[in-house]
Scaffold this motif. Structure first.
Motif, short mmCIF file in Angstrom:
data_model
loop_
_atom_site.label_atom_id
_atom_site.label_comp_id
_atom_site.label_asym_id
_atom_site.label_seq_id
_atom_site.Cartn_x
_atom_site.Cartn_y
_atom_site.Cartn_z
N HIS A 48 0.85 -1.14 -0.07
CA HIS A 48 -0.14 0.05 0.14
C HIS A 48 0.87 1.26 0.04
CE1 HIS A 48 -3.80 -2.19 2.00
NE2 HIS A 48 -2.98 -2.70 0.98
N ILE A 49 2.02 1.28 0.65
CA ILE A 49 3.06 2.44 0.87
C ILE A 49 3.42 3.24 -0.63
CG2 ILE A 49 5.18 3.21 1.73
CD1 ILE A 49 4.64 1.11 3.83
N PRO A 50 4.03 2.29 -1.50
CA PRO A 50 4.19 2.79 -2.74
C PRO A 50 3.15 3.44 -3.55
CG PRO A 50 4.90 0.63 -2.78
CD PRO A 50 4.45 0.72 -1.34
N VAL A 51 2.18 2.60 -3.49
CA VAL A 51 0.72 2.78 -4.25
C VAL A 51 0.19 4.33 -3.59
CG1 VAL A 51 -1.52 2.40 -4.77
CG2 VAL A 51 -0.02 0.48 -4.56
N LEU A 52 0.05 4.48 -2.25
CA LEU A 52 -0.26 5.65 -1.71
C LEU A 52 0.65 6.89 -2.08
CD1 LEU A 52 -1.62 4.19 1.61
CD2 LEU A 52 -3.20 5.53 -0.02
N LEU A 53 1.96 6.71 -1.98
CA LEU A 53 2.98 7.61 -2.32
C LEU A 53 2.74 7.96 -3.78
CD1 LEU A 53 6.21 6.38 -0.32
CD2 LEU A 53 4.77 8.48 0.01
N SER A 54 2.58 7.11 -4.73
CA SER A 54 2.64 7.40 -6.16
C SER A 54 1.63 8.33 -6.43
CB SER A 54 2.53 6.35 -6.96
OG SER A 54 1.42 5.35 -6.72
N GLY A 55 0.05 8.06 -5.71
CA GLY A 55 -0.99 9.20 -5.95
C GLY A 55 -0.75 10.40 -5.41
N LEU A 56 -0.26 10.43 -4.06
CA LEU A 56 0.10 11.56 -3.51
C LEU A 56 1.01 12.57 -4.15
CD1 LEU A 56 0.09 10.34 -0.03
CD2 LEU A 56 -1.50 11.84 -0.88
N LEU A 57 2.31 11.95 -4.77
CA LEU A 57 3.22 12.44 -5.34
C LEU A 57 3.25 12.71 -6.74
CD1 LEU A 57 6.16 11.15 -3.36
CD2 LEU A 57 5.39 13.37 -3.17
N LEU A 58 2.51 11.80 -7.74
CA LEU A 58 2.42 11.97 -8.88
C LEU A 58 0.95 12.28 -9.77
CD1 LEU A 58 4.65 8.85 -9.63
CD2 LEU A 58 5.44 11.42 -9.48
N GLY A 59 0.04 11.82 -8.83
CA GLY A 59 -1.35 12.05 -9.12
C GLY A 59 -2.02 10.69 -9.37
N PRO A 60 -3.32 11.08 -9.55
CA PRO A 60 -4.29 10.00 -9.68
C PRO A 60 -3.98 8.74 -10.86
CG PRO A 60 -5.59 11.94 -10.55
CD PRO A 60 -4.02 12.25 -10.04
N VAL A 61 -3.58 9.29 -11.73
CA VAL A 61 -3.24 8.20 -13.02
C VAL A 61 -2.18 7.31 -12.62
CG1 VAL A 61 -2.45 7.90 -15.39
CG2 VAL A 61 -4.17 9.63 -14.94
N SER A 62 -0.94 7.94 -12.15
CA SER A 62 0.07 6.99 -11.54
C SER A 62 -0.21 6.38 -10.42
CB SER A 62 1.15 8.12 -11.08
OG SER A 62 1.84 8.74 -12.29
N GLY A 63 -1.17 6.77 -9.52
CA GLY A 63 -1.70 6.29 -8.39
C GLY A 63 -2.32 4.68 -8.86
N CYS A 64 -3.34 4.76 -9.84
CA CYS A 64 -4.01 3.82 -10.32
C CYS A 64 -3.03 2.63 -10.95
CB CYS A 64 -4.99 4.25 -11.24
SG CYS A 64 -6.59 4.61 -10.63
N VAL A 65 -2.15 3.31 -11.76
CA VAL A 65 -1.28 2.46 -12.71
C VAL A 65 -0.43 1.56 -11.66
CG1 VAL A 65 0.83 2.42 -13.94
CG2 VAL A 65 -1.13 3.78 -14.67
N VAL A 66 0.03 2.32 -10.53
CA VAL A 66 1.01 1.54 -9.71
C VAL A 66 -0.04 0.74 -8.77
CG1 VAL A 66 2.50 1.83 -7.41
CG2 VAL A 66 2.61 3.62 -9.38
N GLY A 67 -1.11 1.02 -8.65
CA GLY A 67 -2.07 0.28 -7.86
C GLY A 67 -2.51 -1.12 -8.43
N VAL A 68 -2.42 -1.06 -9.96
CA VAL A 68 -2.88 -2.27 -10.78
C VAL A 68 -1.50 -3.21 -11.12
CG1 VAL A 68 -3.49 -2.85 -13.04
CG2 VAL A 68 -4.79 -1.11 -11.89
N LEU A 69 -0.39 -2.28 -11.41
CA LEU A 69 0.74 -3.19 -11.84
C LEU A 69 1.39 -3.83 -10.55
CD1 LEU A 69 2.11 -0.95 -14.72
CD2 LEU A 69 0.86 -2.96 -14.83
N SER A 70 1.32 -3.19 -9.34
CA SER A 70 2.28 -3.82 -8.33
C SER A 70 1.75 -5.14 -7.91
CB SER A 70 2.15 -2.91 -7.16
OG SER A 70 2.77 -1.70 -7.27
N PRO A 71 0.57 -5.66 -7.76
CA PRO A 71 -0.05 -6.77 -7.35
C PRO A 71 -0.12 -7.66 -8.52
CG PRO A 71 -1.82 -5.35 -7.32
CD PRO A 71 -0.61 -4.41 -7.61
N VAL A 72 -0.29 -7.21 -9.80
CA VAL A 72 -0.08 -8.08 -10.84
C VAL A 72 1.29 -8.51 -10.99
CG1 VAL A 72 -0.43 -8.26 -13.47
CG2 VAL A 72 -2.05 -7.26 -12.06
N LEU A 73 2.46 -7.51 -11.10
CA LEU A 73 3.73 -8.13 -11.49
C LEU A 73 3.95 -9.12 -10.14
CD1 LEU A 73 5.28 -4.88 -13.00
CD2 LEU A 73 4.75 -7.22 -14.07
N SER A 74 3.62 -8.56 -9.02
CA SER A 74 4.40 -9.38 -7.81
C SER A 74 3.73 -10.59 -7.78
CB SER A 74 3.65 -8.56 -6.56
OG SER A 74 4.36 -9.33 -5.29
#
Length: 182
Positions: A48-74
């Protein structure tokens, strides 16, 4: 914070930082699992930490992308999260990242309000996905109980997020914005 540019494009810097957060989303849980065992992910919520950080620092699109790709790649690279849980995590984490970014960039709210709003949105998305899966696949799972249980088990992770993420955001915001918004 600089005014948001309408029609802001994804620059090389945006893509690079987004990829960095995806990599963190895959690696950080592995560190927690090595140090704390198989249940460390459920307790400390490291993805959750990098997902939340990406949204807060980079915006909603990056936050969504990180939220989708992180669990899929993991899931593909490490086998965690387990395949049956992965779609639920994708939806929950995409909601976390997207809502954190939306509240931070579009509403310009305090980081704590953004975090709590994102956490609530993620839990609601998880519950909605569980409700749909219960009806579609005839599962015998209580979506409300499942969400409450995950929040209770993950209380330590929620506290970690509320303590450390605002400090990280404040420390990183100027550096990230220097590269991302040019």
């Amino acid at each position: 914070m600089k005014e948001r540019k309408e029609g802001r494009r994804f620059t090389v810097h945006n893509i690079t930082f987004t990829a960095l957060f995806v990599a963190m989303g895959v690696l950080l849980p592995q560190i927690f699992h090595m140090a704390g065992g198989a249940d460390a992910g459920k307790i400390f919520l490291p993805m959750h930490i990098p997902v939340l950080l990406s949204g807060l620092l980079l915006g909603p699109v990056s936050g969504c992308v990180v939220g989708v790709l992180s669990p899929v790649l993991s899931c593909l690279l490490t086998g965690m999260p387990k395949l049956p849980m992965m779609p639920f995590m994708v939806l929950e984490l995409a909601a976390y990242g997207g809502m954190a970014g939306f509240l931070a960039y579009n509403r310009r709210l305090n980081v704590y309000v953004c975090l709590i709003g994102a956490m609530a949105a993620g839990r609601v998305m998880n519950a909605a996905a569980l409700i749909i899966a219960t009806y579609v696949f005839h599962l015998h799972v209580s979506p409300v109980l499942s969400v409450l249980t995950s929040a209770t088990v993950g209380a330590a992770g929620i506290i970690i997020q509320l303590v450390f993420i605002p400090a990280i955001v404040l420390a990183c915001r100027k550096v990230v914005q220097k590269y991302v918004q040019n």
